[in-house]
Design a protein around this motif. Structure first.
Motif, PDB file in Angstrom:
ATOM      1  N   ILE A 259       0.883  -1.219  -0.225  1.00  0.00           N
ATOM      2  CA  ILE A 259      -0.090  -0.040   0.134  1.00  0.00           C
ATOM      3  C   ILE A 259       0.739   1.320   0.148  1.00  0.00           C
ATOM      4  O   ILE A 259       0.433   2.253  -0.265  1.00  0.00           O
ATOM      5  CB  ILE A 259      -0.987   0.024   1.252  1.00  0.00           C
ATOM      6  N   ASP A 260       2.085   1.081   0.320  1.00  0.00           N
ATOM      7  CA  ASP A 260       3.010   2.217   0.388  1.00  0.00           C
ATOM      8  C   ASP A 260       3.828   2.535  -0.943  1.00  0.00           C
ATOM      9  O   ASP A 260       4.500   3.616  -0.873  1.00  0.00           O
ATOM     10  CB  ASP A 260       3.968   2.214   1.384  1.00  0.00           C
ATOM     11  N   PRO A 262       3.336   3.973  -4.838  1.00  0.00           N
ATOM     12  CA  PRO A 262       2.390   4.202  -5.275  1.00  0.00           C
ATOM     13  C   PRO A 262       2.533   3.770  -6.823  1.00  0.00           C
ATOM     14  O   PRO A 262       1.231   3.790  -7.541  1.00  0.00           O
ATOM     15  CB  PRO A 262       2.891   5.881  -5.587  1.00  0.00           C
ATOM     16  N   PHE A 266      -2.260   0.102  -5.389  1.00  0.00           N
ATOM     17  CA  PHE A 266      -3.214  -0.216  -4.600  1.00  0.00           C
ATOM     18  C   PHE A 266      -4.703   0.110  -4.609  1.00  0.00           C
ATOM     19  O   PHE A 266      -5.498  -0.386  -4.479  1.00  0.00           O
ATOM     20  CB  PHE A 266      -2.562  -0.397  -2.949  1.00  0.00           C
ATOM     21  N   ASN A 267      -4.477   1.553  -4.461  1.00  0.00           N
ATOM     22  CA  ASN A 267      -6.057   2.228  -4.478  1.00  0.00           C
ATOM     23  C   ASN A 267      -6.804   2.080  -5.843  1.00  0.00           C
ATOM     24  O   ASN A 267      -8.148   1.996  -5.678  1.00  0.00           O
ATOM     25  CB  ASN A 267      -5.525   3.644  -4.232  1.00  0.00           C
ATOM     26  N   TYR A 268      -6.096   1.735  -6.810  1.00  0.00           N
ATOM     27  CA  TYR A 268      -6.807   1.288  -8.024  1.00  0.00           C
ATOM     28  C   TYR A 268      -7.376   0.021  -7.911  1.00  0.00           C
ATOM     29  O   TYR A 268      -8.769  -0.293  -8.384  1.00  0.00           O
ATOM     30  CB  TYR A 268      -5.947   1.285  -9.405  1.00  0.00           C
ATOM     31  N   LEU A 270      -8.226  -1.310  -5.092  1.00  0.00           N
ATOM     32  CA  LEU A 270      -9.476  -1.138  -3.890  1.00  0.00           C
ATOM     33  C   LEU A 270     -10.626  -0.525  -4.792  1.00  0.00           C
ATOM     34  O   LEU A 270     -11.793  -1.063  -4.606  1.00  0.00           O
ATOM     35  CB  LEU A 270      -9.001  -0.068  -3.053  1.00  0.00           C
ATOM     36  N   GLU A 271     -10.316   0.306  -5.599  1.00  0.00           N
ATOM     37  CA  GLU A 271     -11.727   0.815  -6.462  1.00  0.00           C
ATOM     38  C   GLU A 271     -12.127  -0.323  -7.404  1.00  0.00           C
ATOM     39  O   GLU A 271     -13.281  -0.555  -7.486  1.00  0.00           O
ATOM     40  CB  GLU A 271     -11.181   1.903  -7.364  1.00  0.00           C
ATOM     41  N   PHE A 296      -7.368  -4.166   3.386  1.00  0.00           N
ATOM     42  CA  PHE A 296      -8.665  -3.966   2.908  1.00  0.00           C
ATOM     43  C   PHE A 296      -9.873  -3.840   3.912  1.00  0.00           C
ATOM     44  O   PHE A 296     -10.936  -3.456   3.661  1.00  0.00           O
ATOM     45  CB  PHE A 296      -8.995  -5.253   1.944  1.00  0.00           C
ATOM     46  N   THR A 331      -2.579  -3.885 -11.500  1.00  0.00           N
ATOM     47  CA  THR A 331      -3.107  -2.322 -11.481  1.00  0.00           C
ATOM     48  C   THR A 331      -1.980  -1.409 -11.395  1.00  0.00           C
ATOM     49  O   THR A 331      -2.192  -0.364 -10.932  1.00  0.00           O
ATOM     50  CB  THR A 331      -4.201  -2.289 -10.470  1.00  0.00           C
TER      51      THR A 331
END
Length: 424
Positions: A259-260, A262, A266-268, A270-271, A296, A331
């Motif tokens: 998650i650290d 970029p 990871f945020n993509y 999650l989406e 998560f 991702t």
């Protein structure tokens, strides 16, 4: 006929770039070449006679290696996470500005230069903190070897960063570098100029892991003599499809486990999972294989469940992981590979990926996976849902998927490409 002496140098033999260096070395050994590799750090319990460990004088890397060796993995991971959080929004974190100490007069590793007594061909892998181009030039002058730089990222093409995002400074002079604090931004320009001079003096060539990297190599201000497309070899002894079709719940493997970082998106991911969860209904479940399910926990999912698989090391464990899932999802939003795409396909596992790195070279739309516009998480979810709902019956068989990719990555195919590069 004399067998050529092949030498590899790499900061370590683990992680993405370190593992790639080890694969090069092991592939040469498997093909009967006289090959040895010099590294500063290894995670192996024991190293073979052809692996030379050379501790380095870089205190930061020394401390990191010591902590990695002495501390339990969970404690070491927590320390890394703490330090990473402090630099989460720094330019150095985003661009991975690891390459430092480039010079036209002074090397980083006189021990390495002294140790390498003979080489016909020198393969320079990921060497941040271990060696600079001046060291490589000294080895070249000492042995008369032909030098090949190996690109797993942009490190050999820039003034210090390993990933460049949208920056084009490496094409000219790397001045005003966005990866560095304002007061030292021209340090990258100094490094790029030193690297360009040393590379030109040794008449080095560069081996590129993807077509995209090769195009950027040609645009770089670092003047290589040749630009050659050469994939990282993958051992078909391990990376093969399962003997029987997998049964059980629909499972997804992803490369977004940090998650650290970029780059890994990871945020993509999650989406993607949020959109996917909304598409599912009733008792439908999709299982995500992950390193830590707690990543998560901030989102409440009804149909997406998580299964921790634990850290895997070595080709045998990794290939088993690819065979245990229905699809691999990438991702990454800034990546030269990732190699996990090729590894998954070698195991006959379909992929859904953002259009980054080598994805466009590997994915045959609708036959072995789906290529999605970069950052379009909703479209990734739609493609995964389609595979969940309709299966992969319209895709090529796992064996056909494997055969298509093995034409590029198998050691046999790699031998056909590399043999001319190491001919005396």
């Amino acid at each position: 006929m004399k067998a050529p002496k092949i030498v590899h140098i790499s900061t370590n033999d683990f992680g993405g770039a370190g593992s790639a260096a080890l694969r090069y070395h092991e592939a040469f050994l498997a093909l009967g070449y006289d090959s040895e590799i010099y590294i500063a750090e290894s995670k192996s319990q024991s190293v073979g006679d052809t692996t030379k460990l050379l501790p380095i004088d870089n205190r930061t890397l020394q401390l990191k290696a010591l902590l990695r060796r002495l501390l339990p993995p969970k404690i070491f991971s927590k320390i890394r996470k703490f330090l990473s959080a402090r630099s989460m929004f720094s330019g150095g974190k985003k661009y991975l500005f690891f390459t430092r100490g480039e010079s036209v007069v002074e090397g980083l590793s006189p021990k390495l230069v002294a140790e390498v007594q003979q080489a016909d061909f020198l393969f320079v892998h990921w060497v941040a903190g271990f060696a600079n181009t001046r060291d490589v030039l000294e080895i070249h002058k000492k042995t008369g070897c032909k030098v090949y730089f190996i690109t797993m990222d942009m490190a050999h093409l820039t003034g210090g960063c390993h990933y460049y995002w949208s920056c084009r400074g490496f094409v000219s002079d790397c001045s005003d570098c966005p990866a560095l604090d304002f007061g030292i931004r021209n340090y990258a320009a100094h490094q790029l100029r030193a690297k360009a001079i040393n590379v030109a003096a040794m008449n080095a060539s560069i081996l590129c892991c993807s077509e995209r990297i090769m195009e950027e190599a040609k645009a770089s201000a670092v003047p290589y003599t040749e630009y050659i497309r050469l994939p990282i070899p993958i051992n078909e002894q391990f990376y093969v499809p399962a003997a029987t079709p997998r049964m059980g719940p629909f499972k997804i493997l992803t490369n977004a486990n940090d998650i650290d970082d970029p780059r890994k998106g990871f945020n993509y991911l999650l989406e993607v999972l949020i959109h996917l969860d909304r598409k599912l209904s009733g008792d439908a479940k999709i299982c995500i294989l992950c390193l830590k399910s707690e990543f998560f926990s901030g989102i409440e999912f009804k149909h997406v469940v998580f299964e921790e698989f634990g850290f895997r090391r070595g080709d045998e464990q990794l290939s088993d992981l690819y065979r245990s899932v229905n699809v691999f999802v990438n991702t990454s939003i800034e990546d030269a590979g990732p190699m996990m795409l090729a590894e998954a396909l070698m195991c006959g596992t379909p992929v859904v990926s953002f259009d980054v790195g080598m994805a466009s070279e590997l994915i045959r739309e609708g036959r072995n996976g789906h290529l999605v516009a970069r950052l379009n998480a909703k479209s990734v979810a739609e493609k995964v849902f389609s595979l969940y709902s309709s299966g992969v019956g319209s895709f090529d068989t796992p064996l056909e998927i494997h055969q298509q990719v093995s034409e590029i990555f198998s050691i046999k195919s790699w031998k056909d490409k590399v043999s001319s590069l190491v001919a005396l």
